[in-house]
Design a protein around this motif. Structure first.
Motif, PDB file in Angstrom:
ATOM      1  N   SER A 195      -2.924  16.246   7.370  1.00 52.85           N
ATOM      2  CA  SER A 195      -3.375  15.191   8.267  1.00 52.85           C
ATOM      3  C   SER A 195      -2.432  14.008   8.078  1.00 52.85           C
ATOM      4  O   SER A 195      -2.314  13.483   6.966  1.00 52.85           O
ATOM      5  N   ILE A 196      -1.723  13.618   9.138  1.00 52.05           N
ATOM      6  CA  ILE A 196      -0.712  12.560   9.054  1.00 52.05           C
ATOM      7  C   ILE A 196      -1.193  11.350   9.840  1.00 52.05           C
ATOM      8  O   ILE A 196      -1.499  11.447  11.041  1.00 52.05           O
ATOM      9  N   GLU A 197      -1.288  10.226   9.164  1.00 50.79           N
ATOM     10  CA  GLU A 197      -1.790   9.011   9.787  1.00 50.79           C
ATOM     11  C   GLU A 197      -0.726   8.353  10.662  1.00 50.79           C
ATOM     12  O   GLU A 197       0.472   8.475  10.410  1.00 50.79           O
ATOM     13  N   GLU A 198      -1.179   7.642  11.654  1.00 48.23           N
ATOM     14  CA  GLU A 198      -0.261   6.891  12.508  1.00 48.23           C
ATOM     15  C   GLU A 198       0.437   5.819  11.680  1.00 48.23           C
ATOM     16  O   GLU A 198      -0.179   5.125  10.883  1.00 48.23           O
ATOM     17  N   GLY A 199       1.748   5.713  11.850  1.00 48.75           N
ATOM     18  CA  GLY A 199       2.523   4.722  11.124  1.00 48.75           C
ATOM     19  C   GLY A 199       3.046   5.178   9.785  1.00 48.75           C
ATOM     20  O   GLY A 199       3.738   4.414   9.094  1.00 48.75           O
ATOM     21  N   ALA A 200       2.767   6.426   9.395  1.00 47.08           N
ATOM     22  CA  ALA A 200       3.250   6.933   8.113  1.00 47.08           C
ATOM     23  C   ALA A 200       4.736   7.294   8.204  1.00 47.08           C
ATOM     24  O   ALA A 200       5.257   7.573   9.280  1.00 47.08           O
ATOM     25  N   PHE A 201       5.394   7.286   7.062  1.00 51.44           N
ATOM     26  CA  PHE A 201       6.766   7.790   6.931  1.00 51.44           C
ATOM     27  C   PHE A 201       6.677   8.933   5.926  1.00 51.44           C
ATOM     28  O   PHE A 201       6.609   8.717   4.718  1.00 51.44           O
ATOM     29  N   VAL A 202       6.663  10.162   6.432  1.00 48.77           N
ATOM     30  CA  VAL A 202       6.421  11.337   5.614  1.00 48.77           C
ATOM     31  C   VAL A 202       7.739  12.047   5.326  1.00 48.77           C
ATOM     32  O   VAL A 202       8.450  12.446   6.254  1.00 48.77           O
ATOM     33  N   SER A 203       8.060  12.193   4.046  1.00 47.32           N
ATOM     34  CA  SER A 203       9.243  12.950   3.631  1.00 47.32           C
ATOM     35  C   SER A 203       8.815  14.362   3.260  1.00 47.32           C
ATOM     36  O   SER A 203       7.869  14.547   2.488  1.00 47.32           O
ATOM     37  N   ARG A 223      14.524   2.324   8.219  1.00 47.47           N
ATOM     38  CA  ARG A 223      13.313   1.650   7.743  1.00 47.47           C
ATOM     39  C   ARG A 223      12.964   0.468   8.655  1.00 47.47           C
ATOM     40  O   ARG A 223      11.798   0.225   8.966  1.00 47.47           O
ATOM     41  N   ARG A 224      13.995  -0.253   9.084  1.00 45.94           N
ATOM     42  CA  ARG A 224      13.752  -1.383   9.985  1.00 45.94           C
ATOM     43  C   ARG A 224      13.225  -0.914  11.338  1.00 45.94           C
ATOM     44  O   ARG A 224      12.270  -1.475  11.885  1.00 45.94           O
ATOM     45  N   LEU A 225      13.840   0.137  11.885  1.00 52.02           N
ATOM     46  CA  LEU A 225      13.385   0.662  13.174  1.00 52.02           C
ATOM     47  C   LEU A 225      11.968   1.225  13.064  1.00 52.02           C
ATOM     48  O   LEU A 225      11.160   1.092  13.996  1.00 52.02           O
ATOM     49  N   TRP A 226      11.645   1.851  11.943  1.00 51.88           N
ATOM     50  CA  TRP A 226      10.294   2.392  11.719  1.00 51.88           C
ATOM     51  C   TRP A 226       9.255   1.280  11.833  1.00 51.88           C
ATOM     52  O   TRP A 226       8.229   1.441  12.495  1.00 51.88           O
ATOM     53  N   ARG A 227       9.549   0.141  11.195  1.00 58.07           N
ATOM     54  CA  ARG A 227       8.592  -0.969  11.242  1.00 58.07           C
ATOM     55  C   ARG A 227       8.567  -1.624  12.616  1.00 58.07           C
ATOM     56  O   ARG A 227       7.496  -1.895  13.175  1.00 58.07           O
ATOM     57  N   GLN A 228       9.731  -1.896  13.181  1.00 62.14           N
ATOM     58  CA  GLN A 228       9.794  -2.627  14.446  1.00 62.14           C
ATOM     59  C   GLN A 228       9.164  -1.852  15.593  1.00 62.14           C
ATOM     60  O   GLN A 228       8.495  -2.419  16.451  1.00 62.14           O
ATOM     61  N   HIS A 229       9.378  -0.541  15.631  1.00 61.81           N
ATOM     62  CA  HIS A 229       8.871   0.281  16.720  1.00 61.81           C
ATOM     63  C   HIS A 229       7.533   0.947  16.375  1.00 61.81           C
ATOM     64  O   HIS A 229       6.999   1.704  17.179  1.00 61.81           O
ATOM     65  N   ARG A 230       7.012   0.660  15.195  1.00 60.98           N
ATOM     66  CA  ARG A 230       5.715   1.188  14.758  1.00 60.98           C
ATOM     67  C   ARG A 230       5.660   2.708  14.908  1.00 60.98           C
ATOM     68  O   ARG A 230       4.734   3.275  15.480  1.00 60.98           O
ATOM     69  N   LEU A 231       6.696   3.340  14.383  1.00 58.98           N
ATOM     70  CA  LEU A 231       6.830   4.781  14.509  1.00 58.98           C
ATOM     71  C   LEU A 231       6.047   5.519  13.430  1.00 58.98           C
ATOM     72  O   LEU A 231       5.765   4.974  12.366  1.00 58.98           O
TER      73      LEU A 231
END
Length: 253
Positions: A26-34, A185-193
């Motif tokens: 189960s992957i939450e919205e906004g997570a960064f999963v490696s 990392r910046r794009l992940w935060r800015q675009h709420r990926l």
């Protein structure tokens, strides 16, 4: 956070070869999963499932609680290790192509206001990834780091909710790779990926991820090694990364 993506008892089989078995995530919205694991553990297969290139042999994948369509959609973008850009188009042309195909699948052309809007969005995206001065360059005129920035910008042009990264920085020199870490990392935060990244680099997995999942086989049969698939052997939640790192200026590669 709410669950954006769910995998319920997912199996992937090719003939009599089992690649993944009993996968429950189960992957939450906004997570960064490696995603880490040895070669052949099904890491890229997992990405193809999420992208919609493949359907599970058994089990179910849900996006926002609904069955995931077995086709690639604009809500999911992907970046591969090798630069997935079109060599015959300029950097600007590469970014505009996604919008052109979406609006006109047959002609792949935009006109008038729609074309001006797409061009403005593409230029803004190029500036966001540090390619503001490269609009007229062809991929052959760009360094490896620049081409990978272009591939990331290309994946983000349709504003996906989920960005899939398949060893995206593996072919880059260490210095350029560090710059790309700051950028993604910046794009992940800015675009709420929500990002799902496959990597063989454990340090990279822990540096970038808010969660690290390891895939591997728990069961082995030396007489029939193909009859058991990989499972999630570890699933580690990590502390949030220092947001101050996102303010570091990204140097052109």
């Amino acid at each position: 956070m709410t669950a954006l993506l769910q995998m319920r008892d997912v199996w992937v089989e090719y003939g009599d070869r089992i690649v993944l078995e009993r996968l429950n995530l189960s992957i939450e919205e906004g997570a960064f999963v490696s995603i880490v694991g040895p070669s052949g553990a099904g890491k890229s297969s997992l990405l193809r499932l999420v992208l919609g290139q493949e359907a599970p042999t058994r089990g179910q994948i849900l996006l926002d609680g609904q069955p995931l369509a077995a086709q690639c959609g604009p809500d999911r973008g992907v970046v591969f290790q090798r630069y997935s850009v079109f060599p015959h188009l300029t950097a600007l042309g590469n970014l505009m192509l996604a919008r052109e195909f979406a609006a006109s699948p047959i002609l792949a052309r935009l006109f008038g206001t729609a074309r001006r809007s797409a061009r403005e969005d593409a230029l803004a995206m190029m500036a966001a990834v540090g390619l503001g001065d490269a609009a007229g360059l062809y991929p052959a005129q760009m360094s490896g780091g620049m081409q990978q920035r272009l591939a990331i910008a290309q994946a983000l042009m349709m504003r996906p909710r989920i960005l899939l990264l398949d060893e995206p920085f593996g072919a880059l020199d260490p210095g350029i790779r560090a710059d790309m870490h700051v950028l993604i990392r910046r794009l992940w935060r800015q675009h709420r990926l929500t990002i799902i990244m496959v990597t063989h680099d454990i340090r990279e997995a822990f540096t970038l991820g808010t969660r690290v999942i390891a895939l591997d086989k728990r069961r082995h049969d030396p007489h029939a090694p193909h009859r058991f698939g990989a499972v999630a052997t570890y699933d580690l939640a990590l502390k949030p990364k220092d947001e101050a790192l996102d303010t570091v200026a990204v140097a052109g590669a």
